[in-house]
Motif scaffolding. Structure first.
Motif, short mmCIF file in Angstrom:
data_model
loop_
_atom_site.label_atom_id
_atom_site.label_comp_id
_atom_site.label_asym_id
_atom_site.label_seq_id
_atom_site.Cartn_x
_atom_site.Cartn_y
_atom_site.Cartn_z
N ALA A 107 8.73 29.47 3.78
CA ALA A 107 8.89 30.45 4.86
C ALA A 107 8.50 29.89 6.23
N ASP A 108 7.66 28.85 6.24
CA ASP A 108 7.15 28.30 7.50
C ASP A 108 7.02 26.79 7.34
N SER A 109 7.96 26.05 7.87
CA SER A 109 7.95 24.60 7.68
C SER A 109 6.73 23.93 8.32
N SER A 110 6.04 24.63 9.23
CA SER A 110 4.84 24.05 9.84
C SER A 110 3.60 24.20 8.94
N PHE A 111 3.71 24.98 7.88
CA PHE A 111 2.57 25.12 6.96
C PHE A 111 2.33 23.74 6.33
N PRO A 112 1.11 23.20 6.40
CA PRO A 112 0.85 21.79 6.10
C PRO A 112 0.74 21.43 4.62
N MET A 161 0.84 -1.19 0.00
CA MET A 161 0.00 0.00 0.00
C MET A 161 0.88 1.25 0.00
N THR A 162 0.53 2.20 -0.79
CA THR A 162 1.28 3.43 -0.93
C THR A 162 0.95 4.37 0.23
N TYR A 163 1.99 5.03 0.74
CA TYR A 163 1.79 6.05 1.77
C TYR A 163 1.41 7.34 1.08
N ARG A 164 0.19 7.79 1.28
CA ARG A 164 -0.35 8.94 0.56
C ARG A 164 -0.31 10.17 1.45
N ASN A 165 0.76 10.93 1.35
CA ASN A 165 0.90 12.09 2.23
C ASN A 165 1.02 13.41 1.48
N GLY A 166 0.96 13.40 0.16
CA GLY A 166 1.14 14.63 -0.60
C GLY A 166 -0.15 15.37 -0.85
N ASN A 167 0.00 16.63 -1.20
CA ASN A 167 -1.11 17.47 -1.66
C ASN A 167 -0.86 17.73 -3.14
N TYR A 168 -1.74 17.24 -3.98
CA TYR A 168 -1.59 17.41 -5.42
C TYR A 168 -2.25 18.71 -5.84
N ILE A 185 2.60 30.60 -4.57
CA ILE A 185 2.47 31.21 -3.24
C ILE A 185 2.36 30.13 -2.17
N LEU A 186 1.65 29.04 -2.45
CA LEU A 186 1.61 27.92 -1.51
C LEU A 186 3.02 27.41 -1.21
N LYS A 187 3.80 27.26 -2.25
CA LYS A 187 5.18 26.80 -2.08
C LYS A 187 5.99 27.80 -1.27
N GLN A 201 -6.38 25.44 7.33
CA GLN A 201 -7.44 24.67 7.98
C GLN A 201 -7.87 23.49 7.09
N ALA A 202 -8.06 23.75 5.81
CA ALA A 202 -8.49 22.69 4.90
C ALA A 202 -7.41 21.61 4.74
N LEU A 203 -6.15 22.03 4.66
CA LEU A 203 -5.06 21.06 4.53
C LEU A 203 -4.94 20.17 5.76
N ASN A 204 -5.31 20.68 6.92
CA ASN A 204 -5.27 19.90 8.17
C ASN A 204 -6.55 19.13 8.45
#
Length: 189
Positions: free
Chosen positions: A42-47, A1-8, A35-37, A167-170
């Protein structure tokens, strides 16, 4: 099973696409992705975990069937959701159709729909009736593969606002392994 942790991230750019092309960088949807990137840099905690960094870069001169489409599928298969940037400039490109059809119908990925031209929740939703505004629904028609697959996965519709994107990413309801039922969602006022 693939570990699915990315945001496409799915966004429209005119074809042929080249990241080095100033025209692409000036495109509203692509700029929103950049801008997301930048927020993540700028903030490694941004999800935001960019699925586009998960395999080899794609080039427009690459063969669609042999190279481009398989890499899009690989990225989508390693993602927990799709962030779709939908705006007045979005067009029904081959890449966006493939991303929506494969991501939503085949991979069952929830979609976080970000509207770059809107900055408030009330721009998206008529809170007196608690329904998505017609001008937003009209944007769905720009991308029939998205519109027609919305009944297959949960979609959350938000303006282009960093705290709402965070909020949506979390939000576990919009991740493939813990998603809520297929429906159209928005954050309450």
């Amino acid at each position: 099973m693939t570990y699915r942790n990315g945001n496409y991230s799915a966004f429209y750019v005119s074809e042929p696409f080249s990241q080095s092309n100033l025209g692409a960088a000036a495109t509203k949807d692509f700029s929103s992705y950049n801008i997301l990137k930048a927020w993540k840099a700028a903030d490694s905690s941004f999800p935001f975990n960019d699925s586009h960094n998960k395999n080899y870069n794609v080039r427009d001169e690459s063969d669609w069937e042999k190279t481009l489409k398989p890499r899009l599928h690989d990225r989508l298969n390693n993602s927990k959701n799709i962030i779709l940037f939908l705006s007045s400039i979005t067009k029904n490109s081959k890449a966006l159709r493939e991303e929506m059809n494969f991501g939503m119908k085949i991979s069952g990925l929830p979609v976080i729909v970000v509207y770059p031209e809107y900055s408030n929740k009330s721009d998206i939703v008529d809170y007196s009736s608690n329904i998505i505004k017609d001008e937003i629904k009209n944007l769905w028609d720009k991308l029939p593969a998205f519109r027609d697959s919305m009944s297959d996965v949960p979609t959350i519709h938000i303006p282009y606002k960093k705290d709402l994107i965070r909020q949506a990413l979390n939000d576990k309801d919009f991740m493939v392994n813990s998603k809520c039922s297929a429906n159209v969602y928005f954050y309450k006022q």
